[in-house]
Write a protein that holds these residues in place. Sequence first.
Motif, PDB file in Angstrom:
ATOM      1  N   THR A 198     -31.723  24.499  27.129  1.00  0.00           N
ATOM      2  CA  THR A 198     -30.553  23.627  27.149  1.00  0.00           C
ATOM      3  C   THR A 198     -30.603  22.689  25.943  1.00  0.00           C
ATOM      4  N   ILE A 199     -29.468  22.531  25.284  1.00  0.00           N
ATOM      5  CA  ILE A 199     -29.401  21.663  24.111  1.00  0.00           C
ATOM      6  C   ILE A 199     -28.210  20.719  24.230  1.00  0.00           C
ATOM      7  N   GLU A 200     -28.371  19.559  23.669  1.00  0.00           N
ATOM      8  CA  GLU A 200     -27.277  18.606  23.592  1.00  0.00           C
ATOM      9  C   GLU A 200     -26.913  18.433  22.122  1.00  0.00           C
ATOM     10  N   GLY A 201     -25.654  18.603  21.815  1.00  0.00           N
ATOM     11  CA  GLY A 201     -25.223  18.615  20.423  1.00  0.00           C
ATOM     12  C   GLY A 201     -25.160  20.029  19.889  1.00  0.00           C
ATOM     13  N   ALA A 202     -24.733  20.959  20.747  1.00  0.00           N
ATOM     14  CA  ALA A 202     -24.726  22.379  20.367  1.00  0.00           C
ATOM     15  C   ALA A 202     -23.812  22.659  19.188  1.00  0.00           C
ATOM     16  N   GLN A 203     -22.757  21.840  19.032  1.00  0.00           N
ATOM     17  CA  GLN A 203     -21.806  22.102  17.956  1.00  0.00           C
ATOM     18  C   GLN A 203     -22.398  21.841  16.581  1.00  0.00           C
ATOM     19  N   TYR A 204     -23.566  21.192  16.526  1.00  0.00           N
ATOM     20  CA  TYR A 204     -24.178  20.882  15.237  1.00  0.00           C
ATOM     21  C   TYR A 204     -25.107  21.999  14.751  1.00  0.00           C
ATOM     22  N   ILE A 205     -25.332  23.017  15.577  1.00  0.00           N
ATOM     23  CA  ILE A 205     -26.282  24.075  15.212  1.00  0.00           C
ATOM     24  C   ILE A 205     -25.592  25.160  14.390  1.00  0.00           C
ATOM     25  N   SER A 206     -26.205  25.493  13.266  1.00  0.00           N
ATOM     26  CA  SER A 206     -25.733  26.621  12.469  1.00  0.00           C
ATOM     27  C   SER A 206     -26.549  27.872  12.776  1.00  0.00           C
TER      28      SER A 206
ATOM     29  N   LYS B 101     -26.702  30.983  20.076  1.00  0.00           N
ATOM     30  CA  LYS B 101     -26.048  29.802  20.647  1.00  0.00           C
ATOM     31  C   LYS B 101     -24.916  30.236  21.571  1.00  0.00           C
ATOM     32  N   SER B 102     -24.833  29.553  22.717  1.00  0.00           N
ATOM     33  CA  SER B 102     -23.768  29.872  23.659  1.00  0.00           C
ATOM     34  C   SER B 102     -23.465  28.647  24.504  1.00  0.00           C
ATOM     35  N   GLY B 103     -22.362  28.719  25.287  1.00  0.00           N
ATOM     36  CA  GLY B 103     -22.014  27.634  26.188  1.00  0.00           C
ATOM     37  C   GLY B 103     -22.774  27.757  27.488  1.00  0.00           C
ATOM     38  N   THR B 104     -22.816  26.679  28.234  1.00  0.00           N
ATOM     39  CA  THR B 104     -23.399  26.708  29.571  1.00  0.00           C
ATOM     40  C   THR B 104     -22.290  26.952  30.580  1.00  0.00           C
ATOM     41  N   GLU B 105     -22.642  26.956  31.829  1.00  0.00           N
ATOM     42  CA  GLU B 105     -21.650  27.172  32.881  1.00  0.00           C
ATOM     43  C   GLU B 105     -20.569  26.088  32.810  1.00  0.00           C
ATOM     44  N   GLY B 106     -19.325  26.503  32.693  1.00  0.00           N
ATOM     45  CA  GLY B 106     -18.228  25.562  32.613  1.00  0.00           C
ATOM     46  C   GLY B 106     -17.975  25.022  31.221  1.00  0.00           C
ATOM     47  N   VAL B 107     -18.793  25.427  30.242  1.00  0.00           N
ATOM     48  CA  VAL B 107     -18.612  24.977  28.859  1.00  0.00           C
ATOM     49  C   VAL B 107     -18.492  26.207  27.984  1.00  0.00           C
ATOM     50  N   SER B 108     -17.348  26.445  27.421  1.00  0.00           N
ATOM     51  CA  SER B 108     -17.104  27.652  26.645  1.00  0.00           C
ATOM     52  C   SER B 108     -17.574  27.485  25.209  1.00  0.00           C
TER      53      SER B 108
ATOM     54  N   THR C 118     -18.459  12.820  17.721  1.00  0.00           N
ATOM     55  CA  THR C 118     -18.845  11.755  18.647  1.00  0.00           C
ATOM     56  C   THR C 118     -18.961  12.239  20.084  1.00  0.00           C
ATOM     57  N   ASP C 119     -18.712  13.505  20.322  1.00  0.00           N
ATOM     58  CA  ASP C 119     -18.768  14.075  21.664  1.00  0.00           C
ATOM     59  C   ASP C 119     -19.799  15.203  21.720  1.00  0.00           C
ATOM     60  N   PRO C 120     -21.085  14.867  21.835  1.00  0.00           N
ATOM     61  CA  PRO C 120     -22.115  15.911  21.888  1.00  0.00           C
ATOM     62  C   PRO C 120     -21.864  16.864  23.045  1.00  0.00           C
ATOM     63  N   VAL C 121     -21.873  18.148  22.749  1.00  0.00           N
ATOM     64  CA  VAL C 121     -21.615  19.161  23.762  1.00  0.00           C
ATOM     65  C   VAL C 121     -22.940  19.738  24.241  1.00  0.00           C
ATOM     66  N   LYS C 122     -23.075  19.850  25.553  1.00  0.00           N
ATOM     67  CA  LYS C 122     -24.278  20.471  26.110  1.00  0.00           C
ATOM     68  C   LYS C 122     -24.058  21.972  26.184  1.00  0.00           C
ATOM     69  N   GLY C 123     -24.923  22.711  25.527  1.00  0.00           N
ATOM     70  CA  GLY C 123     -24.847  24.168  25.527  1.00  0.00           C
ATOM     71  C   GLY C 123     -26.234  24.750  25.711  1.00  0.00           C
TER      72      GLY C 123
ATOM     73  N   ARG D  20     -34.673  23.369  30.856  1.00  0.00           N
ATOM     74  CA  ARG D  20     -33.490  22.535  31.045  1.00  0.00           C
ATOM     75  C   ARG D  20     -33.697  21.151  30.431  1.00  0.00           C
ATOM     76  N   ASP D  21     -32.619  20.624  29.857  1.00  0.00           N
ATOM     77  CA  ASP D  21     -32.632  19.257  29.301  1.00  0.00           C
ATOM     78  C   ASP D  21     -33.810  19.055  28.357  1.00  0.00           C
ATOM     79  N   ALA D  22     -33.922  19.921  27.384  1.00  0.00           N
ATOM     80  CA  ALA D  22     -35.111  19.885  26.543  1.00  0.00           C
ATOM     81  C   ALA D  22     -34.860  19.398  25.123  1.00  0.00           C
ATOM     82  N   ILE D  23     -33.766  19.774  24.530  1.00  0.00           N
ATOM     83  CA  ILE D  23     -33.572  19.518  23.096  1.00  0.00           C
ATOM     84  C   ILE D  23     -32.275  18.762  22.859  1.00  0.00           C
ATOM     85  N   VAL D  24     -32.362  17.731  22.022  1.00  0.00           N
ATOM     86  CA  VAL D  24     -31.190  16.977  21.607  1.00  0.00           C
ATOM     87  C   VAL D  24     -31.037  17.101  20.096  1.00  0.00           C
ATOM     88  N   ILE D  25     -29.890  17.597  19.653  1.00  0.00           N
ATOM     89  CA  ILE D  25     -29.598  17.696  18.224  1.00  0.00           C
ATOM     90  C   ILE D  25     -28.826  16.437  17.824  1.00  0.00           C
TER      91      ILE D  25
END
Length: 364
Positions: free
Chosen positions: A203-211, A245-252, A262-267, A324-329
């Motif tokens: 699980t990552i927070e800030g998934a949109q920042y990953i290339s 990289k992919s979304g989690t349940e309920g997060v596409s 400003t809206d870190p996405v959990k993926g 789960r809840d392991a990495i924050v970008i």
Amino acid sequence: MKGFTKLMLLALSLGLLFSCHRRPLFDLEYTHYVRVYLDEELKNVTTGFYNEKHLKPEYSTPKVVRVVLCHPETGQVMAERYLQNPGSDERGNYLDGYISAGPGEYKLLAYSFGTESTILRNEGAYHRVEAYTNPISSYLYGTFNVKSRAEGEKIVYDPDHMFVDNYENLKVDYKSHIDTLYNENGDYFTAQSIVKTYYIQVTIEGAQYISSAVALLNGMGGSSVLYTGPEPNNDPATIYFDMIKSGTEGVSDEMISGAQPTDPVKGVMYSNFGTFGKLESMNNELEMSFDVITTDGRKLSYKLDITHKFYEDDAIRHYWIIIRDAIVIPPPDPNDPNNPGGNGSGGFIPNVDEWQDIETEIII
């Protein structure tokens, strides 16, 4: 005249019929039928998926199985055959054919042949045939944080599935006809894979920042002797594989790519990796490193101790490692003039900085 001609043709045909016949291309007294089934119930490859929507590993049924009969004492190969005739029934896929060998006692070894990343050495002796994978290319070696790997361990590709069966007390009797070789239970041989495929999800927070992201897992067996079955050699290796990289349940995925800085996405990041097995002698040293390149060109490296994850129910029963809840970008700095992609809109920068090791408490 026509009758005489027909009579001559009939006589000629009868003469050819009795003077010529098909001869077998093998000696019936020393020929033996062999059938090897393939156990293709492979967790996270053909069955038992954690998430059916995620990409699955590529897999195809082996097309060749090598069968060798070896001397019972020296292990030297006395006879061999490459089975290439495919078949299928209610038990599954198999390959069969014929092998020629005189009466005597043998050690039989059968294994699939022709994998892409799993390669063999010492194929001339029963006790020494060994599967392994090559070190990664020098190009790949230069793309990640070398400080993240275990000291002294080679970094290798993860292995493809290789199917193996053996029988150490095969007795071949003299027969005047083609007989069939069976295992110790009087049945056909069934080859099972000596490779396990694990599914890992982080699980990552800030998934949109990953290339892009890759993973390195140390403490794995780098090789396996075939006749011992799915047991790794004491040959420590670090396995390299890409993360997806992919979304989690309920997060596409669309929500991830369209999120604001400003809206870190959990993926999640996930992958499947093959291994000959975990080395029990390194129970306290299983460390996984995730090297992440962000959309604005930062190079971040995260280290996680996942030793205990291999003893959890998910890993034992399903070969799933769920973190789960392991990495924050962290988000890009919009005021950094060196990061044109600092607005989170993408813009990968080829000339990235040195790797930054993230020192943070990881909750698993």
